[in-house]
Design a protein around this motif. Structure first.
Motif, short mmCIF file in Angstrom:
data_model
loop_
_atom_site.label_atom_id
_atom_site.label_comp_id
_atom_site.label_asym_id
_atom_site.label_seq_id
_atom_site.Cartn_x
_atom_site.Cartn_y
_atom_site.Cartn_z
N LYS A 1 0.85 -1.20 0.00
CA LYS A 1 0.00 0.00 0.00
C LYS A 1 0.88 1.24 0.00
CE LYS A 1 -3.58 -2.32 2.76
NZ LYS A 1 -4.37 -2.27 4.03
N LYS A 2 0.45 2.26 -0.72
CA LYS A 2 1.21 3.52 -0.73
C LYS A 2 1.18 4.15 0.67
CE LYS A 2 0.52 4.83 -5.57
NZ LYS A 2 -0.09 5.82 -6.50
N ILE A 3 2.32 4.69 1.07
CA ILE A 3 2.35 5.45 2.31
C ILE A 3 1.97 6.89 1.98
CG2 ILE A 3 4.10 3.92 3.27
CD1 ILE A 3 6.17 6.12 2.84
N SER A 4 1.84 7.74 2.99
CA SER A 4 1.42 9.12 2.75
C SER A 4 2.50 9.89 2.00
CB SER A 4 1.13 9.82 4.09
OG SER A 4 2.33 10.02 4.82
N SER A 5 2.08 10.90 1.24
CA SER A 5 3.04 11.73 0.52
C SER A 5 3.94 12.48 1.49
CB SER A 5 2.29 12.72 -0.39
OG SER A 5 1.40 13.53 0.36
N GLU A 6 3.40 12.79 2.69
CA GLU A 6 4.22 13.48 3.71
C GLU A 6 5.36 12.59 4.17
OE1 GLU A 6 0.27 15.28 3.46
OE2 GLU A 6 0.92 13.20 3.82
N ALA A 7 5.08 11.30 4.39
CA ALA A 7 6.12 10.37 4.82
C ALA A 7 7.14 10.15 3.71
CB ALA A 7 5.50 9.04 5.24
N SER A 8 6.66 10.09 2.47
CA SER A 8 7.56 9.94 1.34
C SER A 8 8.47 11.16 1.19
CB SER A 8 6.77 9.73 0.04
OG SER A 8 6.10 8.49 0.05
N GLU A 9 7.88 12.34 1.36
CA GLU A 9 8.64 13.59 1.27
C GLU A 9 9.72 13.65 2.35
OE1 GLU A 9 9.62 17.46 -0.12
OE2 GLU A 9 7.94 16.31 -0.91
N TYR B 1 6.02 2.52 -0.41
CA TYR B 1 5.00 1.50 -0.16
C TYR B 1 5.31 0.85 1.19
CZ TYR B 1 3.67 1.37 -5.16
OH TYR B 1 3.22 1.67 -6.41
#
Length: 214
Positions: A115-123, A177
């Motif tokens: 599952k995709k993680i949040s864009s904030e966590a990716s950033e 992910y």
């Protein structure tokens, strides 16, 4: 090398044992124990894992990626969402990952849902990467066909100049992910191929521990 030589390639494992009475009740915690031991043993890239996905035609694909985080709900890696693996996961989120720590005679197999993680966590992770890695993520349209390497290098150099004094933006199509496991198997090599295999399977919110025949 012919087949007879290949067939004779074998090792008899004897470094350690694995018993269901000694493992942690939580497989993710047990994984952390083994990962810590691989780090203490100074193994090369102990976070390298084989990620297997299935495309829309039901064809399997495997490649090596790097584990970049462990949360209570799963295992995190990052990639281009438009890559082959990203498209596979979009159509079928069921994946498997496999770690091999050969020097410790150990393997871990994990099956679960990506599952995709949040864009904030990716950033947050993206900005922690070396600047050249950030620019590489912008420069490469991962898995797409390119005419030659020169085109890629020219784009990389142009982006390097563009962002030489400023913030490198995270691409919209890039991120993390989390693989939320449904089963995790720990394999410890033993003599005479009588290996130890301890498998955790999730039933509702509980983990059930089983010993498997080698």
């Amino acid at each position: 090398m012919d087949n007879k030589h290949i067939q004779k390639l074998r090792e008899d494992y004897s470094l350690s044992t694995l018993d269901e009475n000694d493992v942690h009740v939580d497989p993710i915690q047990q994984f952390k124990i083994w990962l810590d031991e691989s780090l203490k043993a100074m193994l090369p890239e102990p976070n390298a894992m084989t990620l297997s996905t299935v495309d829309s035609d039901q064809k399997p694909h495997s490649r090596i990626v790097l584990l970049k985080g462990i949360e209570k709900n799963g295992f995190i890696f990052y990639t281009n969402y438009k890559s082959d693996k990203g498209r596979d996961i979009e159509s079928n989120p069921n994946v498997s990952i496999c770690f091999l720590w050969k020097e410790l005679e150990r393997q871990v197999r994990i099956e679960g849902v990506a599952k995709k993680i949040s864009s904030e966590a990716s950033e947050e992770y993206f900005v922690s990467r070396p600047v050249k890695s950030q620019i590489g993520a912008l420069a490469s349209e991962q898995s797409s066909v390119i005419e030659n390497r020169a085109i890629l290098e020219e784009k990389f150099e142009a982006l390097t100049k563009l962002y030489s004094t400023g913030h490198v933006p995270m691409p919209d199509h890039w991120g993390g992910y989390v693989v939320e496991p449904t089963s995790i198997e720990f394999w410890q090599g033993r003599r005479s191929r009588l290996h130890d295999r301890i498998k955790y399977e999730k039933e509702k919110k509980n983990w059930i521990i089983k010993r498997l025949a080698p």
